[in-house]
Design an enzyme around this catalytic site. Structure first.
Site, PDB file in Angstrom:
ATOM      1  N   THR A   1       0.452   4.316  -2.616  1.00  0.00           N
ATOM      2  CA  THR A   1       0.204   5.729  -2.310  1.00  0.00           C
ATOM      3  C   THR A   1       1.201   6.617  -3.045  1.00  0.00           C
ATOM      4  OG1 THR A   1       1.602   5.772  -0.302  1.00  0.00           O
ATOM      5  CG2 THR A   1      -0.732   5.192  -0.030  1.00  0.00           C
ATOM      6  N   LYS A   2       2.434   6.161  -3.185  1.00  0.00           N
ATOM      7  CA  LYS A   2       3.436   6.955  -3.894  1.00  0.00           C
ATOM      8  C   LYS A   2       3.180   6.950  -5.400  1.00  0.00           C
ATOM      9  CE  LYS A   2       5.809   8.474  -0.460  1.00  0.00           C
ATOM     10  NZ  LYS A   2       5.855   9.937  -0.199  1.00  0.00           N
TER      11      LYS A   2
ATOM     12  N   LEU B   1       0.830  -1.196   0.000  1.00  0.00           N
ATOM     13  CA  LEU B   1       0.000   0.000   0.000  1.00  0.00           C
ATOM     14  C   LEU B   1       0.870   1.254   0.000  1.00  0.00           C
ATOM     15  CD1 LEU B   1      -2.771   1.339   0.133  1.00  0.00           C
ATOM     16  CD2 LEU B   1      -2.617   1.215   2.630  1.00  0.00           C
ATOM     17  N   TYR B   2       1.992   1.209   0.724  1.00  0.00           N
ATOM     18  CA  TYR B   2       2.911   2.354   0.726  1.00  0.00           C
ATOM     19  C   TYR B   2       3.306   2.705  -0.709  1.00  0.00           C
ATOM     20  CZ  TYR B   2       7.273   4.951   1.215  1.00  0.00           C
ATOM     21  OH  TYR B   2       8.267   5.882   1.087  1.00  0.00           O
ATOM     22  N   ALA B   3       3.720   1.696  -1.473  1.00  0.00           N
ATOM     23  CA  ALA B   3       4.107   1.938  -2.863  1.00  0.00           C
ATOM     24  C   ALA B   3       2.927   2.470  -3.674  1.00  0.00           C
ATOM     25  CB  ALA B   3       4.648   0.657  -3.483  1.00  0.00           C
TER      26      ALA B   3
END
Length: 349
Positions: A155-156, A151-153
């Site tokens: 969002t970016k 999910l971090y990736a």
């Protein structure tokens, strides 16, 4: 320039703020000092420049629309470096709403502020994690990145798409920088180098995922900062050679928009990274070998040809020198004793 730097209590943000102040820019810092990791460390980072006459600090959260609007309305920055984000790749699996609020909604507020006040350039942090399931290396900005693994990736990746839309609709020049595994003094306590150092000094075993076969473009903080500042000084323009029939994701033919990798060109195996750390500490590590974790990628390698060509970017700090500098800082800041404030889990390298 008057530069709004978000995340100035963070690892990269604090170093960027110092570099801008050192060359004579005015810096408005924005940070919420959240407690994801040791707030004492964050305050110590800020203390290095908090009293600088050209620095103004604003305590606030990017997810707070009114707070972000107030910063733009009051301080009217000419450029923005957006480095604030909810950190920690694995933390996202348990706290997805926090990530979206900070990394997506918060970035929207930054873009809106830049649009309303006609900011001359927005430079923002992306990540090598956007390459996700890609296996063709070295990773290039000209590759498509449609398969993020965390999910971090995601969002970016969303930030990159949002930046392009604002660059196209409103003419806001936007440059995204895909950071590759940054390390160095004043780093994050949840990252591998920090945790490995603490554990080795305490005589504790260190968890080594993927049996140490990870490969990363470990990049020293000073090299990252040099690239950020160079990018800030060169707002992008639309690419006249861009072809919509064969769209290149690194630039745009309809917007002042650019993406760059920023990292070391040399990929290093994790076991070698640990070996250098052992040499710098003068102690051997006890390794607890573990399999690859979900969401991790076995290797990253940065192709920074475009950044070198356009900005003269040339990272020069080896892991031998960089780790030695980190260890010297760690021993000065914490001493050799175990720092009980640090988290027990090891984050992604």
């Amino acid at each position: 320039m008057k530069v709004l730097v978000t995340g100035t209590a963070g690892f990269i943000g604090s170093h960027v703020a110092q570099a801008l102040l050192a060359r004579g820019d005015e810096v408005v810092g924005f940070d919420n000092l959240n407690d994801y990791y040791d707030v004492t460390l964050k305050r110590a980072r800020l203390a290095r420049f908090l009293d600088h006459p050209a620095y103004t600090h604003v305590h606030g959260d990017l997810a707070d629309r009114d707070a972000v609007e107030a910063v733009f309305d009051r301080h009217r920055p000419t450029r923005v470096v957006n480095l604030a984000a909810q950190a920690g790749v694995r933390y996202a699996a348990e706290n997805p709403h926090v990530y979206v609020a900070s990394n997506v909604t918060g970035f929207l507020h930054v873009l809106e502020g830049a649009r309303r006040h006609e900011v001359g350039h927005v430079v923002y942090a992306s990540t090598s994690s956007v390459y996700g399931a890609n296996t063709a290396m070295p990773f290039s900005e000209h590759q498509h990145t449609e398969h993020p693994l965390t999910l971090y990736a995601a969002t970016k990746k969303a930030n990159e798409a949002m930046a392009h839309s604002y660059a196209h609709l409103y003419g806001v020049p936007c440059t995204g920088l895909r950071f590759f595994t940054v390390y160095g003094p004043w780093g994050r306590p949840d990252m591998a180098l920090f945790l490995f150092t603490r554990a080795i000094l305490a005589g504790e075993p260190i968890p080594v995922f993927n049996h140490g076969r990870h490969q990363r473009s470990f990049t020293y903080i000073d090299d990252i900062v040099a690239g950020v500042v160079r990018a800030l000084d060169r707002p992008p323009v639309a690419n006249d050679a861009w072809d919509g029939a064969r769209p290149d994701p690194s630039s745009s033919g309809v917007a002042p928009y650019r993406l760059y990798n920023i990292g070391s060109a040399q990929s290093v195996e994790l076991l070698r990274y640990i070996e250098v750390l052992e040499q710098c500490l003068g102690r051997k590590a006890t390794l607890r070998m573990l399999p690859l974790q979900a969401g991790d990628v076995p290797a990253t390698e940065a192709d920074c040809t475009d950044l070198a060509r356009d900005m003269g970017y040339a990272p020069g700090v080896t892991i031998e020198d960089g780790i030695a500098r980190f260890v010297a800082w760690y021993r000065e800041y914490y001493g050799d004793a175990r720092d009980r404030r640090q988290p027990a889990a090891v984050a992604a390298v």
